[in-house]
Design a protein around this motif. Structure first.
Motif, PDB file in Angstrom:
ATOM      1  N   ALA A  76       1.036  -0.827   0.328  1.00  0.00           N
ATOM      2  CA  ALA A  76      -0.047   0.138   0.041  1.00  0.00           C
ATOM      3  C   ALA A  76       1.057   1.240   0.406  1.00  0.00           C
ATOM      4  O   ALA A  76       2.005   0.956   0.899  1.00  0.00           O
ATOM      5  N   VAL A  77       0.879   1.702  -1.516  1.00  0.00           N
ATOM      6  CA  VAL A  77       1.302   3.451  -1.326  1.00  0.00           C
ATOM      7  C   VAL A  77       0.491   4.672  -1.194  1.00  0.00           C
ATOM      8  O   VAL A  77       0.201   4.796  -1.882  1.00  0.00           O
ATOM      9  N   ASP A  78       0.491   5.137  -0.230  1.00  0.00           N
ATOM     10  CA  ASP A  78       1.093   6.355   0.024  1.00  0.00           C
ATOM     11  C   ASP A  78       1.112   7.746  -0.629  1.00  0.00           C
ATOM     12  O   ASP A  78       2.482   7.750   0.084  1.00  0.00           O
ATOM     13  N   CYS A  79       0.301   8.460  -1.497  1.00  0.00           N
ATOM     14  CA  CYS A  79       1.382   9.295  -2.301  1.00  0.00           C
ATOM     15  C   CYS A  79       0.793  10.255  -1.524  1.00  0.00           C
ATOM     16  O   CYS A  79       1.810  12.178  -1.528  1.00  0.00           O
ATOM     17  N   ALA A  80       0.075  10.682   0.035  1.00  0.00           N
ATOM     18  CA  ALA A  80      -0.133  11.958   0.375  1.00  0.00           C
ATOM     19  C   ALA A  80       0.558  11.905   1.182  1.00  0.00           C
ATOM     20  O   ALA A  80       0.755  13.555   2.175  1.00  0.00           O
ATOM     21  N   LEU A  81       1.451  11.275   2.106  1.00  0.00           N
ATOM     22  CA  LEU A  81       2.629  11.732   2.658  1.00  0.00           C
ATOM     23  C   LEU A  81       3.589  12.248   2.440  1.00  0.00           C
ATOM     24  O   LEU A  81       3.797  11.878   1.560  1.00  0.00           O
ATOM     25  N   LYS A  82       3.815  13.233   3.394  1.00  0.00           N
ATOM     26  CA  LYS A  82       5.176  13.728   2.608  1.00  0.00           C
ATOM     27  C   LYS A  82       6.668  12.100   3.159  1.00  0.00           C
ATOM     28  O   LYS A  82       6.624  12.409   4.849  1.00  0.00           O
ATOM     29  N   PRO A  83       7.727  11.919   2.436  1.00  0.00           N
ATOM     30  CA  PRO A  83       8.506  10.572   2.662  1.00  0.00           C
ATOM     31  C   PRO A  83       9.356  11.524   4.353  1.00  0.00           C
ATOM     32  O   PRO A  83       9.998  12.896   3.737  1.00  0.00           O
ATOM     33  N   GLN A  84       9.891  10.687   4.727  1.00  0.00           N
ATOM     34  CA  GLN A  84      10.724  10.903   5.413  1.00  0.00           C
ATOM     35  C   GLN A  84      11.833   9.692   5.846  1.00  0.00           C
ATOM     36  O   GLN A  84      11.621   9.035   5.662  1.00  0.00           O
ATOM     37  N   PRO A  85      13.304  11.028   5.948  1.00  0.00           N
ATOM     38  CA  PRO A  85      13.731   9.391   6.869  1.00  0.00           C
ATOM     39  C   PRO A  85      14.087   8.324   7.232  1.00  0.00           C
ATOM     40  O   PRO A  85      12.705   8.773   8.309  1.00  0.00           O
ATOM     41  N   GLY A  86      13.482   7.206   6.704  1.00  0.00           N
ATOM     42  CA  GLY A  86      13.915   6.437   7.241  1.00  0.00           C
ATOM     43  C   GLY A  86      12.641   5.680   7.216  1.00  0.00           C
ATOM     44  O   GLY A  86      12.745   3.753   7.080  1.00  0.00           O
ATOM     45  N   GLY A 106      23.966  13.443   6.699  1.00  0.00           N
ATOM     46  CA  GLY A 106      24.748  14.837   6.533  1.00  0.00           C
ATOM     47  C   GLY A 106      23.047  15.580   5.666  1.00  0.00           C
ATOM     48  O   GLY A 106      22.365  15.572   5.972  1.00  0.00           O
ATOM     49  N   ASP A 107      24.287  16.199   4.787  1.00  0.00           N
ATOM     50  CA  ASP A 107      22.875  17.189   3.649  1.00  0.00           C
ATOM     51  C   ASP A 107      22.571  16.259   2.692  1.00  0.00           C
ATOM     52  O   ASP A 107      21.647  16.949   1.829  1.00  0.00           O
ATOM     53  N   ALA A 108      23.058  15.278   2.552  1.00  0.00           N
ATOM     54  CA  ALA A 108      22.880  14.161   1.447  1.00  0.00           C
ATOM     55  C   ALA A 108      21.443  12.887   1.719  1.00  0.00           C
ATOM     56  O   ALA A 108      21.632  12.429   2.913  1.00  0.00           O
ATOM     57  N   TYR A 109      20.694  12.935   0.661  1.00  0.00           N
ATOM     58  CA  TYR A 109      19.604  11.755   0.994  1.00  0.00           C
ATOM     59  C   TYR A 109      20.270  10.710  -0.139  1.00  0.00           C
ATOM     60  O   TYR A 109      20.871  10.560  -1.106  1.00  0.00           O
ATOM     61  N   TRP A 110      19.966   9.555   0.571  1.00  0.00           N
ATOM     62  CA  TRP A 110      19.811   8.128  -0.419  1.00  0.00           C
ATOM     63  C   TRP A 110      18.748   7.275  -0.365  1.00  0.00           C
ATOM     64  O   TRP A 110      17.961   7.314   0.607  1.00  0.00           O
TER      65      TRP A 110
END
Length: 157
Positions: A76-86, A106-110
């Motif tokens: 189930a993939v919710d496109c209304a949620l703001k993605p958070q690290p983790g 740091g400042d980079a996202y993976w």
């Protein structure tokens, strides 16, 4: 790379009877004779019905700990949620959907797999990778055959 196929889903309620007795994973206890209440699976899996999709996993990059999302699982993939690290997310990389964990160092996202045999993807610039949605639930089949036979995938163009 693990890819994701988006599925068409019914938006009307899918009713199940909830068993009010908890099922222990340790020593069994006698179950009470209760019919339980009706539960709408759509309310659980699709809290934002116009922004939530079901998708099927193709690949093994997320089958390691902690998520253990196996090839063929439904998401189930919710496109209304703001993605958070983790969080585990579906992202578009070079025009293809992939399933990975969003990680900030740091400042980079993976986009990082849970299976260590797969490579992480560094998000170098805005627009290179688009996080499409946050995975909220995983449905994994324990008896092979029924889930794959009854749910047909449709690729988004």
């Amino acid at each position: 790379m693990t890819t994701v196929d988006i599925l068409q889903i019914a938006r009307e309620p899918v009713w199940f009877i909830q068993c009010d007795t908890r099922i222990p994973a340790g020593f069994p206890s006698p179950a009470e004779d209760e019919t339980g209440e009706l539960v709408d699976l759509n309310k659980i899996l699709l809290p934002h019905p116009t922004h939530t999709y079901l998708a099927r996993v193709n690949g093994t990059s997320m089958d390691g700990p902690p998520s253990h999302i196996v090839d063929g699982a439904l998401l189930a993939v919710d496109c209304a949620l703001k993605p958070q690290p983790g969080q585990v997310v579906v992202a578009a990389v070079d025009g293809e959907f992939t399933l990975k964990r969003l990680v900030k160092r740091g400042d980079a996202y993976w986009l990082e797999p849970d299976n260590p045999t797969h490579a992480a993807i560094e998000i170098l610039r805005q627009g290179q990778v688009k996080v499409w949605g946050v995975v909220t639930h995983v449905v994994t089949e324990l008896i092979n055959g029924k889930l794959h036979a009854d749910v047909r995938a449709r690729r988004l163009q």
